[in-house]
Every structure is written in structure tokens, then in C-alpha cells.
Design a protein around this motif. Structure first.
Motif, short mmCIF file in Angstrom:
data_model
loop_
_atom_site.label_atom_id
_atom_site.label_comp_id
_atom_site.label_asym_id
_atom_site.label_seq_id
_atom_site.Cartn_x
_atom_site.Cartn_y
_atom_site.Cartn_z
N ASN A 3 5.75 3.53 -8.44
CA ASN A 3 5.83 2.19 -9.02
C ASN A 3 6.26 2.33 -10.46
OD1 ASN A 3 5.75 -0.57 -9.02
ND2 ASN A 3 3.60 -0.68 -9.64
N THR B 123 0.83 -1.21 0.00
CA THR B 123 0.00 0.00 0.00
C THR B 123 0.86 1.26 0.00
OG1 THR B 123 -1.75 -1.18 1.16
CG2 THR B 123 -1.82 1.23 1.24
N SER C 142 0.61 6.39 -8.98
CA SER C 142 0.03 6.41 -7.62
C SER C 142 -1.48 6.62 -7.65
CB SER C 142 0.68 7.51 -6.77
OG SER C 142 2.09 7.41 -6.82
N LEU D 288 2.64 1.61 -3.39
CA LEU D 288 1.70 1.96 -4.47
C LEU D 288 1.30 3.43 -4.42
CD1 LEU D 288 -1.01 -0.80 -5.06
CD2 LEU D 288 0.49 0.23 -6.76
N GLY D 289 1.34 4.02 -3.24
CA GLY D 289 0.99 5.43 -3.10
C GLY D 289 2.17 6.36 -3.30
N VAL E 191 6.80 -2.02 -6.22
CA VAL E 191 5.73 -2.59 -5.38
C VAL E 191 6.00 -4.06 -5.09
CG1 VAL E 191 3.27 -3.18 -5.34
CG2 VAL E 191 3.99 -0.89 -6.04
N GLN F 298 -4.83 1.85 -5.89
CA GLN F 298 -4.25 1.57 -4.58
C GLN F 298 -5.30 1.01 -3.62
OE1 GLN F 298 -3.29 4.97 -2.19
NE2 GLN F 298 -1.50 3.99 -1.24
N THR G 7 -5.21 -2.71 -1.97
CA THR G 7 -5.13 -2.81 -0.51
C THR G 7 -6.28 -3.65 0.04
OG1 THR G 7 -4.04 -0.68 -0.40
CG2 THR G 7 -5.06 -1.48 1.63
#
Lengths: 435, 435
Positions: free
Chosen positions: A87, A80, B71, A83-84, A315, B76, B80
Motif C-alpha cells: 500500500n 485484505t 503490510s 493490505l498484506g 488498497v 490489516q 479486515t
């Protein structure tokens, strides 16, 4: 396929599952297969447990991918967060893939100091074959009789366990794995094995096929989990190298601590030329690797290069780092060794006096139970019977082996003592129910 | 490699980047390459922007993987949530992969109603080749002169753009792409193209090589983005089918809306036998697919079957579903078409009267600018000069094409009008700086 669902068998299923299977067959088609006489329909999972929509708890004693547990929160957090943030691919300079590669290669003996990342075990096997053929100029590959190494064209060509619809070319030599039940033991088993290696090399030479090398799953999973005599792979590697080939260790199944050691090849006093990693590496996030030496990678890299868009993406690498954190911080290698011994002892105790069980064998949390008939021959129906009896008791395993008669027990490494107790009770009950 | 970093060129770099590159070379080795004279070291990204550690904002006009933006929060969230619920394989019955496959295949014309999932474009290409060879009993494959289709052994064998260290077998026939700058246009271009297809088929027949088919990137990305004359691929497919082969559309680059349509093959009035999908499919989460008809998949599935451990896993499928949500809810196909026209017009205006720019061409947000020398010949140095001048202005593109002289402009589809304005200003400045 061993343990495949057969719609024609007429198993009674819930109407909702029948409808979902119908939709599945329409849109995914025949290349897809389901496990079990009665397919499993999980909706959530945690640790070594899968749950269906009714909340039924299935004990996972089969899946090696979620090595640090289904829905592992540390893996989830790492993915998580990454990914934020970022990537992207390895043609930009990023820190994570370098740090992870340093950490990963430190787990291997010299001269295995470099990593190339891909997404699946198949891709890593395919790449290892390309590197071996490039380095040796060879084509011939030695494998085991019922090997499985993957699904790309090149990996399928060395995967006879895919069955007769998947022909094996004549540049591939097949060896019978040492058979601790039906064959000789100890030094004699090794002699038989090494004679086959020599014969394969001689056959390549006689046909003018230069030897590129040998690739073996370090615990011979699909040949039925063949662990003894220790060292038999190491001595085969010496013969292959003397013939100009490379030795490739396929660690997709045994790797990352399952056997109680980081890598299955350690059992065999062996330093491979190339190592292939996959399945548990990212706990289900697609990541795989080939580990090798600068000597080999330099030559390949200079002339061929390699780029895999998703290979080593930040990621997947974050997930893989969290897996190493979990394996180390929770001492899961030692746990696998200890719990594996407990399970093997329990399986032997439960099957004592049962002539259908020819052998219980294992290395850490990779265990096999070999089922035979009254004449001592492989009994795939007996193995499948146990698999489905366990399934009825909500315990998940499968079967494999050249004779499709070896129960394949390969739980997530977070399997607890309570899980082991439930498993052993279920196994004893399944034995009784099929007697 | 076009646009590769060359340590020997002595570019001045920050000490921390020099050290990181040294560590990278030690642990990842020579198969890896970095982009640009001065490599990029991003630490975070958002939308169509990458940021380095100093907060410098790089405009991403190159990366097609983060199609709905770096992102992306919706991707995401989906990943998650799924990672905390269930992540397993297709041998258990799960809803997500079926629902996604239904949604995905609905975007294709009949009879393309089934999907097989893998993790990378290379795996999907490799599988499509296996299916084509199985279905036709053929071996010969027709491709374009500078094609790139992937990195498995089978995919590399049809990827001449990997260079002379990657030999192409004689079962592969190479066609020159229609050349809108140096070749004839319109019907004459198509005649030249189709004559090559016929010659390739005849050459296979003369050498006793049954034709398995043809695979072409629907916008011929690595041949320098070849879009005209519309329909030239459709008529080639007819010839290939008449010779017993299949037509495979490689949509790894053009697919998922980049050209303003869902699939690049739509430009060519063409229904492929197999379609290969990859890169943008999961916005960076590894997922790919082969789309085909039950007729083809049934035969392959019955005799060979296919299983890919991570292929179609619930987490990658959740990401892929979020990508479709974003493409649809934000009308990104229409946006790609509109902004692509704006960019193409802007590029033409900026280069009007500049004889180095032979042509600006594009389909949606896939654009190419072809650079030539004083004699009208491909000028890779001019293209690379622009690439690095844009890099110095913090705008990311690369170059490709048979002559390595075509700027490759391929931004995330969330590229905004402000991004386009910044890009066009930068392009005009880069043209001036290199004059």
C-alpha cells in the motif's frame, strides 16, 4: 439540517445511548450531527440491512456508499489481500492504479480518457474547480439553488444547501431547478431553465467575471431529485461552453449505476468536460476521481501538477476494482433499473388518492416522494413525519430538496425484491400513521 | 518537482516498465509524476522494505505513511474485522469513532479536547483554515517561504512549494525559516524570525486584511527541516494571537511520534489553537483530523456544521486505533528518539571532512542532510546525485528545502538497527561515489 437529532426535543433513549451521545458531544463536538428524532446505533451490517446491539434489523433504503452491500465479502477480500501485499502512493510505479484507471475510463465516452484520483467527493470537486479555473482563466461558477458539492472551502462555496452560516460568494450564480410539481413541464420548463443560464452568463459578463463553468449533480439530488425534462443539462452545457466555461458533471450521488446507467449525465445527451466521482466508488473505502480529457489535464498538469498521498492508493483501488466486479458480475445496473421501476410503481400505488403526495419520481434506485400541504406548498413537516415513522418501522430514508419536503430513497444496489416489498409495506403504513 | 522522473532524460528501463509508464501516461496523464531518475516499481512491502518483481529489497528511509511498517498485520487484522462488521458514517451513533477520539485527544494538552475527522491532510488543513477564518473573521494567513500544506484550492494557496504555476494570493504572508547554515544562530535567529512575523502582521493591518492566523509544519519539513532555535514557533504564536489570529500546528509530517515526542510542536513550548493530523494516522488507510478546543468548534459547528462522508468511518478508525496500539506497545516513540540519534551520529561521522555536507540535523526519525557547493551555497544537484546514488543501492530517500538541497530521511518508525546500519553504509558509499 433536515432530519437532524435534537437533544432538546427530549426523545426517550436507552441509558447506554444517552451516555454514548454525551461522550460523543464532549469529544466530537458541535460540528457533528446525528440523524433521526431517535438516533440509530448500528453494530453490524450486511447487504441492505443494519443491525443494532439487540439484533433488530433495519432496512437500509438510504445509503448509497455501500453500493454493492454492507460488509461485501469481495471488497473485504480485495482490501485484505492488498493490505498484506503493498500500500503505497502514485510516485512509485504500481500496476493496480493503472489497470483500474483503464477500466474506469473505458466506461466514459470520448474524449474522457484520463483519471486523477483523490479520496473524497469534496476533494474531487475541489480539484475539478481548480482545473476549470486554470483552463478558462475564469472564476464564475453556475450551480443550482440548493446544491451540495462538498466540504472543502472551495466546494462549500458552491454548496448553498449548507445553510445561511455558509455564505455563497458573488462569483457563484444560482439557478432554480426545473420543478415538475409547481413549474411548467416539457419545453416550457426547459425555456425557463435556459433563460436562467443565459441570465447568469450575462450577469457574470456585466460584472467582469469570466465564466469558469457550471457544475451540476446529474440528478439534482439536493434540489429534490430533478430529472425532467430530459436534456435540460445538455443544452445548458452548450450555453456554458459558448461563454468560455466548462461543464462539470457531479456524479458523486448518481454515478456507478444507481440510475440504471453508469452515469446520470447519460440521461441528458451530454458529454461533460469533467466528471466528478465519489461515494460508492470503493463501497466505503475512501476513493474519488476526476475524469477528463488529455487536453484539459495536460495544461493543468504541466503548470500546476497534482499529488494526493492517499489518492489512488493500492488498497482503495483494490476496493474500487471489486466494486466494478460486483456491479458487472451481478448485473446491478439492470437490477437497479428494474427494481427502481417496481419501487416507483409501488410508491405511486400506495399514495394514490393521498393529496399529500404531489409526485413520485425516480431514476433507477434513486427515488423521491414530494410531500405538499393542503395548498400544494412544500411540506417539510410531512416529509419528516414519514421519515421518522419509517425509522420507527426500522426502515431508513431521509429527506432533501429546496423545500426539505422530498423523501430521499437511495438504497444499496443489492436491495432485493423482498427488501422492496418490506419497504413498500412500511411506506404504506407510515402514510396511514401520519394521516 | 525535486527528484522527479524525466522521460526525456532517456534512462534505460526494462521493456515492461517502459510499457507500463506509457500506459500510465495515457490514462493518468501529466498531473502525475514519478520519483527518481529510474522509477521504482514495487510489488510488495514489509516493515521498512519494498520489493520489486525480481525480489530486490529496497530499504525505505523515506515513507512516513507506513509508520508502523508496510503490510502491518495488526492494521490489516483491524481493517479486515471492521470491514466484515460495519462501515458507515458519523450520522449514525457508533462506538469506535468516539473511543478513538477520546484516546487521540488524550494525547494533547488542554484545551485541545475535541476532534473532527476527515480523510486527508489536505482536507484537514482546508477545514482548519475554514475554522480559523470563521472564528476570527480574518483572511490573512502567515506561512513559511517553501511551505507545503496540501492540494485543495485553499491548501494549495498556502503551499508555495508547489511552484510558480500555483500562485499565492496577497492575503498570504511568507516568512523565511531560520537558517542554521547560512543565517545567524540562537537568539539572533529568533530575532530575525520574529521581526518577520511582526512585519507580516503590520503589512496585513496596513492593507486592511484582518489576520486569521499562522500555520506552520512543526518541523518545517519542506523548508528543509528547520528545528532551531527551539521555541521560535511558540513566540510567533504569541504575536499572532495578539493580532487576533489563531496558531495552527501542521503535524501531518512530524505527528504520531516521528520526532520522539507525540507532536512536533512540543519542541516549541507551544499549545496550538488547532492541530492538523494526517499521513501516518491510519498507516495508509485514509484518515486525518483537526484537533481543537470546544470554544472554537462550538462556534463553527453551530453556524456552519461539518460532515465528511468517509471522515471517521469505522474502518479507517480501526486502522488508526491499531496504529496507536503499535506505537504504544512497541515503544516506537522512544525507539524513534534513540535510532534517530544513532542515525544522526552516523551521518555526521560519514560526512566528517566532506565540505559538501553543511549540516546534519534531525529530530527523532526525521533527518536532513544539507548539501552545499564550494561557495557554501545550496547545491540541489549534489543532493539529487546522492538521492539517485542511494536509489542505485536500493535505499530510498528524497530531497527538499527552499534550495532543494536537503536530503529528506524519514523512514517508517519500525526501522531497525540493521536497517540503520545498511542505510549508513549506503550513505557513505553514495558520498564516495559522487565525490
Amino acid at each position: 439540517m433536515v432530519n437532524g437529532y435534537d437533544a432538546a426535543a427530549g426523545t426517550e433513549l436507552a441509558a447506554s445511548d444517552r451516555e454514548l451521545i454525551r461522550r460523543r458531544e464532549r469529544v466530537l463536538g458541535r460540528p457533528y450531527r446525528l440523524f433521526y428524532r431517535e438516533p440509530l446505533h448500528p453494530v453490524r451490517a450486511h447487504g441492505a440491512h443494519l443491525f443494532d446491539a439487540d439484533g433488530n434489523d433495519f432496512l437500509d433504503a438510504y445509503n448509497n456508499v455501500p453500493v454493492v452491500g454492507h460488509s461485501n465479502p469481495r471488497v473485504q477480500e480485495a482490501v485484505t489481500a492488498q493490505l498484506g501485499t503493498l500500500n503505497t502512493h502514485t510516485r512509485y510505479l504500481t500496476d493496480g492504479v493503472i489497470e483500474y484507471a483503464e477500466r474506469l475510463t473505458a466506461l466514459f465516452p470520448a474524449p474522457l480518457t484520463q483519471a486523477i484520483f483523490a479520496c473524497t467527493g469534496s476533494e474531487a470537486v475541489d480539484l475539478a474547480l481548480r482545473i476549470a479555473r486554470h483552463a478558462t482563466g475564469g472564476e464564475g461558477i453556475i450551480i443550482t439553488r440548493n446544491a451540495y458539492h462538498g466540504t472543502t472551502a472551495a466546494a462549500a462555496a458552491i454548496s448553498p444547501s449548507l445553510g445561511p452560516g455558509n455564505p455563497i460568494p458573488d462569483t457563484v450564480a444560482l439557478l432554480d431547478a426545473p420543478d415538475s410539481v409547481h413549474g411548467p413541464g416539457g419545453a416550457a420548463a426547459e425555456d425557463v431553465w435556459l433563460a436562467q443560464v443565459r441570465a447568469a452568463i450575462a450577469s457574470f459578463a456585466a460584472r467582469g467575471i469570466p465564466c469558469a463553468g457550471m457544475i451540476v449533480d446529474s440528478v439534482l439530488s439536493s434540489d429534490g431529485l430533478r430529472l425532467e425534462p430530459r436534456g435540460f443539462l445538455g443544452r445548458a452545457a452548450e450555453l456554458v461552453r459558448a461563454a468560455g466555461g466548462l461543464y462539470i458533471a457531479d456524479e458523486v450521488q448518481p454515478g456507478f449505476g444507481r440510475t440504471g446507467a453508469w452515469w446520470g449525465f447519460a440521461r441528458h445527451r451530454l458529454v461533460p468536460d469533467l466528471v466528478v466521482l465519489g461515494k460508492p466508488m470503493g463501497n466505503g473505502m475512501p476513493i474519488s476521481a476526476v475524469i477528463g480529457s488529455p487536453g484539459l489535464f495536460d495544461r493543468f498538469g504541466a503548470e500546476v501538477r497534482y499529488f494526493n498521498t492517499f489518492g489512488g492508493n493500492p488498497v482503495s483501488v483494490a476496493a474500487a476494482g471489486a466494486v466494478l466486479d460486483e456491479l458487472e458480475d451481478r448485473s446491478l445496473l439492470a437490477h437497479a433499473a428494474r427494481l427502481g421501476t417496481l419501487l416507483a410503481d409501488g410508491l405511486r400505488a400506495a399514495s394514490a388518492g393521498d393529496e399529500r403526495v404531489a409526485e413520485v419520481r425516480g431514476a433507477g434506485l434513486f427515488l423521491g416522494v414530494e410531500m405538499v400541504d393542503g395548498e400544494g406548498r412544500p411540506d417539510p413537516a410531512a416529509a419528516l413525519g414519514i421519515v421518522n415513522e419509517l425509522r420507527a418501522r426500522r426502515i431508513l430514508v431521509s429527506a432533501s430538496g429546496t423545500g426539505e419536503n422530498v423523501l430521499k430513497i437511495r438504497p444499496p444496489l443489492v436491495f432485493t425484491e423482498a427488501d422492496a416489498e418490506r419497504f413498500l409495506d412500511g411506506f404504506a403504513a407510515a402514510l396511514r400513521a401520519t394521516r
